[in-house]
Design a protein around this motif. Structure first.
Motif, short mmCIF file in Angstrom:
data_model
loop_
_atom_site.label_atom_id
_atom_site.label_comp_id
_atom_site.label_asym_id
_atom_site.label_seq_id
_atom_site.Cartn_x
_atom_site.Cartn_y
_atom_site.Cartn_z
N VAL A 22 40.23 41.35 41.78
CA VAL A 22 39.11 40.76 41.03
C VAL A 22 39.05 41.37 39.63
CG1 VAL A 22 36.59 40.56 40.90
CG2 VAL A 22 37.77 40.07 43.05
N ARG A 23 39.21 42.68 39.52
CA ARG A 23 39.22 43.34 38.21
C ARG A 23 40.31 42.76 37.32
NH1 ARG A 23 42.53 46.70 36.55
NH2 ARG A 23 43.17 47.43 38.59
N ARG A 24 41.51 42.57 37.90
CA ARG A 24 42.62 41.99 37.14
C ARG A 24 42.33 40.55 36.72
NH1 ARG A 24 46.53 42.12 40.87
NH2 ARG A 24 46.52 39.90 41.10
N LEU A 25 41.68 39.77 37.60
CA LEU A 25 41.32 38.40 37.26
C LEU A 25 40.27 38.36 36.15
CD1 LEU A 25 41.22 36.93 40.87
CD2 LEU A 25 42.88 36.35 39.09
N VAL A 26 39.35 39.31 36.14
CA VAL A 26 38.35 39.39 35.08
C VAL A 26 39.01 39.82 33.77
CG1 VAL A 26 36.30 40.64 34.26
CG2 VAL A 26 36.38 39.79 36.63
N GLU A 27 39.78 40.89 33.82
CA GLU A 27 40.44 41.40 32.61
C GLU A 27 41.43 40.40 32.02
OE1 GLU A 27 42.08 45.17 33.79
OE2 GLU A 27 40.12 46.16 33.73
N ILE B 185 40.77 34.35 46.81
CA ILE B 185 39.64 35.13 46.29
C ILE B 185 38.78 34.26 45.39
CG2 ILE B 185 39.04 37.02 44.70
CD1 ILE B 185 41.41 38.59 45.92
N LEU B 186 39.41 33.49 44.51
CA LEU B 186 38.66 32.61 43.63
C LEU B 186 37.85 31.59 44.43
CD1 LEU B 186 41.23 31.99 40.77
CD2 LEU B 186 39.19 33.45 40.70
#
Length: 143
Positions: A38-43, A8-9
């Motif tokens: 993606v939400r988890r990677l941002v948070e 994803i990154l």
């Protein structure tokens, strides 16, 4: 982080505007799973933001240089703030080695660069000395 998170990154690094549907298809997960990841990677602070890659030359800033800077001891925080106040500063880093900091500056031409380095960077109260390295060719992860 697992292989799907890394994939994803990779997709988002190449184009942060990629739709979640396309991200999901390219990494082989459902769209809701892609959103959650993606939400988890941002948070979690892994993804610090979504940005664009602008060509400095297209903005009239065709000359780039790395300026290695020696600063007074214990002056990094004030130097960093002053360096970021320079509109020409594209990157400011604290480094180890012969110099304390490195600035990536973008300028219109050599006269503009000379003015920034000699009249503004060297005039900062924290600065003890500089060395300028011109960039002849530059490549990002996107070019």
């Amino acid at each position: 982080m697992d292989a799907v998170d890394h994939a994803i990154l990779d997709v988002l690094r190449a184009d942060s505007r990629t739709s979640m549907r396309e991200v999901a298809e390219r990494v082989g997960v459902s769209r809701s799973s892609a959103y959650d990841r993606v939400r988890r990677l941002v948070e979690g602070g892994v993804i610090r933001g979504f940005t664009i890659d602008v060509d400095p030359a297209a903005l009239g800033l065709g000359l780039s240089a790395y300026v290695h800077v020696r600063i007074k001891q214990n002056s990094w925080k004030s130097f960093r703030a002053r360096a970021w106040d320079l509109p020409e500063a594209a990157h400011v880093a604290l480094v180890a080695g012969d110099f304390d900091c490195v600035l990536l500056l973008r300028a219109r031409d050599s006269d503009h660069l000379r003015e920034v380095v000699l009249e503004r960077v060297q005039a900062l109260p924290e600065v003890l000395g500089t060395q300028t390295v011109l960039v002849f060719e530059e490549h990002t992860g996107h070019s």
